[in-house]
Design a protein around this motif. Structure first.
Motif, PDB file in Angstrom:
ATOM      1  N   HIS A 131       0.797  -1.349   0.501  1.00 20.27           N
ATOM      2  CA  HIS A 131      -0.036  -0.142   0.112  1.00 20.27           C
ATOM      3  C   HIS A 131       0.324   1.396  -0.133  1.00 20.27           C
ATOM      4  O   HIS A 131       1.966   1.145   0.791  1.00 20.27           O
ATOM      5  CB  HIS A 131      -0.929   0.131   1.327  1.00 20.27           C
ATOM      6  N   LYS A 160     -10.867  -9.852   0.880  1.00 22.85           N
ATOM      7  CA  LYS A 160     -11.307  -8.035   1.352  1.00 22.85           C
ATOM      8  C   LYS A 160     -10.295  -7.351   2.350  1.00 22.85           C
ATOM      9  O   LYS A 160     -10.431  -5.378   1.891  1.00 22.85           O
ATOM     10  CB  LYS A 160     -12.911  -8.177   1.504  1.00 22.85           C
ATOM     11  N   LYS A 184      -7.759  -5.920   0.142  1.00 20.69           N
ATOM     12  CA  LYS A 184      -7.774  -4.287  -0.361  1.00 20.69           C
ATOM     13  C   LYS A 184      -7.930  -3.615  -0.713  1.00 20.69           C
ATOM     14  O   LYS A 184      -8.185  -2.493  -0.927  1.00 20.69           O
ATOM     15  CB  LYS A 184      -8.915  -5.117  -2.183  1.00 20.69           C
ATOM     16  N   SER A 185      -9.150  -3.446   1.012  1.00 21.56           N
ATOM     17  CA  SER A 185      -9.362  -2.269   1.085  1.00 21.56           C
ATOM     18  C   SER A 185      -9.467  -2.171   2.910  1.00 21.56           C
ATOM     19  O   SER A 185      -9.291  -1.163   3.275  1.00 21.56           O
ATOM     20  CB  SER A 185     -11.943  -1.774   0.516  1.00 21.56           C
ATOM     21  N   SER A 207      -7.851   1.005   4.671  1.00 23.51           N
ATOM     22  CA  SER A 207      -8.406   1.715   4.734  1.00 23.51           C
ATOM     23  C   SER A 207      -7.571   2.213   5.979  1.00 23.51           C
ATOM     24  O   SER A 207      -7.712   3.393   6.910  1.00 23.51           O
ATOM     25  CB  SER A 207      -9.749   2.039   4.887  1.00 23.51           C
TER      26      SER A 207
END
Length: 249
Positions: A35, A197, A200-201, A205
């Protein structure tokens, strides 16, 4: 010594490991999350533990821009501040504090409950944590404990056990580089789609939010915690002092 103490020797061992030089790929880890956001970056690796449990342990390393290690360190130890911004945090309490060396930071016993993505039940953690500064590095260690009278297990909440975390922070100019080794057993079977999930997110976040909220950590809160957690340990001088005491005896 209280059983609720993370000994200074654990920090000396962590400091000697030099997690900034650790090569996860050569040690069987695979890249799980990569990231980048502005000048900040984080790489999270994982590998199966060697105990046939099917569980992963994680290693993360990266750089957070425009924040000093001290500020990141103190915000990580401020449970009340965490309550103001962590959407997953349901409850956190410091249950007790224990000292083994008077002039160094105490070990805190912490209860932590987090919500989980649907359809999983919420999880809670019962652990002890301690921070210490050695040289120019800020070190944090957390370890699970079996039980505490003020935090019995709750119906409908899954107790995470075992869990263990080691983190090293170091300022580089106006930024902070970090390295983290982490393992926990969330219990139950986590669906593969939810793991994907998270990669990826959810995890990216959370990385960004933690960075931003740490940057916004109020200076008055930092001032109130410096005396408690920002204690310097010098293994060489402590060892020399012990040798002198033995010589006098």
């Amino acid at each position: 010594m209280s059983s609720f103490v993370i000994p200074v020797s654990d920090f000396e061992t962590l400091h000697k490991k030099d997690l900034f030089s650790f090569d996860p790929l050569s040690e069987g880890y695979e890249l799980f999350v990569e990231h980048k956001s502005g000048d900040s970056e984080c790489h999270i690796y994982r590998r199966l533990k060697g105990d046939e449990s099917g569980l992963y342990e994680y290693f993360s390393r990266g750089l957070w821009s425009d924040i000093a290690a001290e500020q990141l360190y103190l915000s990580a130890l401020d449970s009340d501040y965490r309550k103001t911004w962590d959407q997953w945090l349901m409850e956190v309490r410091v249950l007790s504090e224990h000292r083994d060396v008077e002039h160094l930071s105490p070990t805190q016993v912490v209860y932590w409950q987090s919500s989980m993505p649907f359809p999983l039940s919420s999880r809670d953690y019962l652990y002890m944590r301690r921070g210490l500064v050695i040289g120019d590095r800020h070190l944090l260690i957390s370890k699970h404990i079996d039980e505490h009278p003020e935090a019995p297990e709750k119906k409908g909440v899954v107790r995470v056990f075992p869990c263990h975390q080691e983190m090293v922070l170091e300022s580089v100019d106006n930024d902070t580089r970090f390295a983290l080794h982490y393992f926990d057993d969330l219990k139950g079977s986590i669906p593969k789609w939810l793991i994907n999930k998270a990669a990826k997110s959810i995890v990216p976040s959370m990385i960004d939010t933690t960075h931003q909220r740490s940057q916004a950590y109020p200076s008055e809160r930092a001032s109130s915690l410096r005396g408690l957690h920002l204690t310097q340990h010098s293994p060489e001088s402590e060892s020399a002092s012990d040798d002198e005491d033995k010589a006098e005896d």
